[in-house]
Design an enzyme around this catalytic site. Structure first.
Site, PDB file in Angstrom:
ATOM      1  CD  GLU A   1      -2.995   1.096   0.346  1.00  0.00           C
ATOM      2  OE1 GLU A   1      -2.466   1.542  -0.685  1.00  0.00           O
ATOM      3  OE2 GLU A   1      -4.171   1.302   0.633  1.00  0.00           O
ATOM      4  CG  ASP A   2      -0.895   4.712  -1.620  1.00  0.00           C
ATOM      5  OD1 ASP A   2      -1.591   4.099  -0.773  1.00  0.00           O
ATOM      6  OD2 ASP A   2      -1.407   5.460  -2.475  1.00  0.00           O
TER       7      ASP A   2
ATOM      8  CG  ASP B   1      -5.988   8.650   6.310  1.00  0.00           C
ATOM      9  OD1 ASP B   1      -5.757   9.022   7.466  1.00  0.00           O
ATOM     10  OD2 ASP B   1      -6.632   9.350   5.506  1.00  0.00           O
TER      11      ASP B   1
ATOM     12  CE  LYS C   1      -2.013  11.306   5.547  1.00  0.00           C
ATOM     13  NZ  LYS C   1      -3.185  11.924   4.893  1.00  0.00           N
TER      14      LYS C   1
ATOM     15  CG  PHE D   1      -3.793  15.305   0.999  1.00  0.00           C
ATOM     16  CD1 PHE D   1      -4.724  14.294   1.226  1.00  0.00           C
ATOM     17  CD2 PHE D   1      -3.315  15.496  -0.296  1.00  0.00           C
ATOM     18  CE1 PHE D   1      -5.162  13.485   0.185  1.00  0.00           C
ATOM     19  CE2 PHE D   1      -3.753  14.699  -1.335  1.00  0.00           C
ATOM     20  CZ  PHE D   1      -4.678  13.701  -1.106  1.00  0.00           C
ATOM     21  CB  VAL D   2       1.867  13.327   1.541  1.00  0.00           C
ATOM     22  CG1 VAL D   2       2.369  13.981   2.816  1.00  0.00           C
ATOM     23  CG2 VAL D   2       1.317  11.934   1.837  1.00  0.00           C
TER      24      VAL D   2
ATOM     25  CG  ASP E   1      -4.383  10.647  -6.358  1.00  0.00           C
ATOM     26  OD1 ASP E   1      -4.259   9.830  -5.428  1.00  0.00           O
ATOM     27  OD2 ASP E   1      -5.489  11.079  -6.740  1.00  0.00           O
TER      28      ASP E   1
ATOM     29  NE  ARG F   1      -2.635   8.189  -9.413  1.00  0.00           N
ATOM     30  CZ  ARG F   1      -3.316   7.824  -8.330  1.00  0.00           C
ATOM     31  NH1 ARG F   1      -2.665   7.440  -7.253  1.00  0.00           N
ATOM     32  NH2 ARG F   1      -4.630   7.842  -8.300  1.00  0.00           N
TER      33      ARG F   1
HETATM   34  P1  XMP Z   1      -7.774   4.553   4.673  1.00  0.00           P
HETATM   35  O1  XMP Z   1      -8.334   5.731   5.424  1.00  0.00           O
HETATM   36  O2  XMP Z   1      -8.847   3.600   4.275  1.00  0.00           O
HETATM   37  O3  XMP Z   1      -7.270   5.234   3.353  1.00  0.00           O
HETATM   38  O4  XMP Z   1      -6.632   3.924   5.409  1.00  0.00           O
HETATM   39  C1  XMP Z   1      -6.223   4.820   2.651  1.00  0.00           C
HETATM   40  C2  XMP Z   1      -6.285   5.496   1.304  1.00  0.00           C
HETATM   41  O5  XMP Z   1      -6.547   6.905   1.433  1.00  0.00           O
HETATM   42  C3  XMP Z   1      -5.790   7.632   0.513  1.00  0.00           C
HETATM   43  N1  XMP Z   1      -4.974   8.633   1.224  1.00  0.00           N
HETATM   44  C4  XMP Z   1      -4.162   9.534   0.659  1.00  0.00           C
HETATM   45  N2  XMP Z   1      -3.863   9.762  -0.644  1.00  0.00           N
HETATM   46  N3  XMP Z   1      -2.417  11.516   0.009  1.00  0.00           N
HETATM   47  C5  XMP Z   1      -2.992  10.763  -0.956  1.00  0.00           C
HETATM   48  O6  XMP Z   1      -2.709  10.980  -2.115  1.00  0.00           O
HETATM   49  C6  XMP Z   1      -2.663  11.353   1.331  1.00  0.00           C
HETATM   50  O7  XMP Z   1      -2.102  12.069   2.177  1.00  0.00           O
HETATM   51  C7  XMP Z   1      -3.582  10.290   1.666  1.00  0.00           C
HETATM   52  N4  XMP Z   1      -4.056   9.829   2.865  1.00  0.00           N
HETATM   53  C8  XMP Z   1      -4.903   8.816   2.535  1.00  0.00           C
HETATM   54  C9  XMP Z   1      -4.950   6.628  -0.227  1.00  0.00           C
HETATM   55  O8  XMP Z   1      -5.593   6.364  -1.460  1.00  0.00           O
HETATM   56  C10 XMP Z   1      -4.950   5.385   0.616  1.00  0.00           C
HETATM   57  O9  XMP Z   1      -4.868   4.202  -0.136  1.00  0.00           O
HETATM   58 MG    MG Z   2      -5.820   8.571  -3.943  1.00  0.00          MG
END
Ligand code: XMP
Ligand code: MG
Length: 186
Positions: A109-110, A113, A141, A162-163, A169, A175
């Site tokens: 995963e990137d 959150d 996070k 927010f990154v 993205d 990206r």
């Molecule tokens: P959850 O809340 O389900 O979300 O853990 C994970 C997804 O939320 C997106 N996400 C971000 N995307 N910058 C982004 O570009 C951010 O700072 C960010 N924080 C959450 C992301 O798609 C991730 O898979």
């Molecule tokens: Mg996204």
């Protein structure tokens, strides 16, 4: 307005550098060693790496080139349909092709959150009889977490900002940036 040295100006946004390309590359290599060490200690010789599209594609591409563990690769794409916040209502847009029964899965995963997305994914794959579920996230996070989900391997823990960049993205843009920066809308 004063331009900070580490600020990048875009049409509608300013991005402040958080992790340089070099810092990211160094951490990804170490992370790959940590992952190899874990699987070696478990006596596991092959894993199924499952990239979570779209954001993870850059991280995954860098990570696999440092991994010694044998991997087969597959991808999923999920969407939590919501406004700006995750809701836990996760929809599969693309599913894996391989049979995951009894396999050692490592999700890539990137960023994690709230944790809703990966919690839903984990439950889904556990119901399919996955042998083992592990998660590597480039960014975490941790303070934002709303559910009991932890990444087993984490690149960097970051604050609630927010990154963008390195696969992440804003509105599908940025990206391709080789670094990670905090986004501030103008
Ligand atoms: P959850 O809340 O389900 O979300 O853990 C994970 C997804 O939320 C997106 N996400 C971000 N995307 N910058 C982004 O570009 C951010 O700072 C960010 N924080 C959450 C992301 O798609 C991730 O898979
Ligand atoms: Mg996204």
């Amino acid at each position: 307005m004063m331009m900070e040295l580490n600020d990048y100006q875009y049409e509608n946004a300013t991005a402040t550098l958080m992790f340089s390309h070099e810092e990211i590359q160094e951490r990804v290599e170490t992370l790959a060693h940590e992952i190899d060490a874990y699987y070696e200690a478990q006596g596991i010789e092959e894993i199924v790496l499952i990239g979570v599209l779209k954001g993870a594609f850059v991280f995954l591409a860098d990570l696999v080139r440092h991994l010694k563990t044998n991997v087969v690769m597959d991808f999923i794409q999920v969407q939590s349909y919501e406004g700006t916040e995750s809701t836990g209502n996760v929809q599969f847009l693309q599913d894996v092709r391989c049979d995951v029964k009894g396999k050692n899965l490592l999700f890539v995963e990137d960023i994690v959150d709230t944790g809703y997305t990966l919690q839903e994914v984990r439950t889904n794959f556990q119901h399919r009889g996955a042998g083992d579920f592990k998660l590597v996230a480039m960014f975490d996070k941790a303070e934002r977490r709303l559910v009991d989900l932890q990444a087993d391997f984490v690149g960097f823990e970051i604050p609630d900002k927010f990154v963008i960049g390195y696969g992440l993205d804003f509105d599908e843009k940025y990206r391709q940036l080789p670094f990670v920066a905090e986004l501030k809308l103008k």
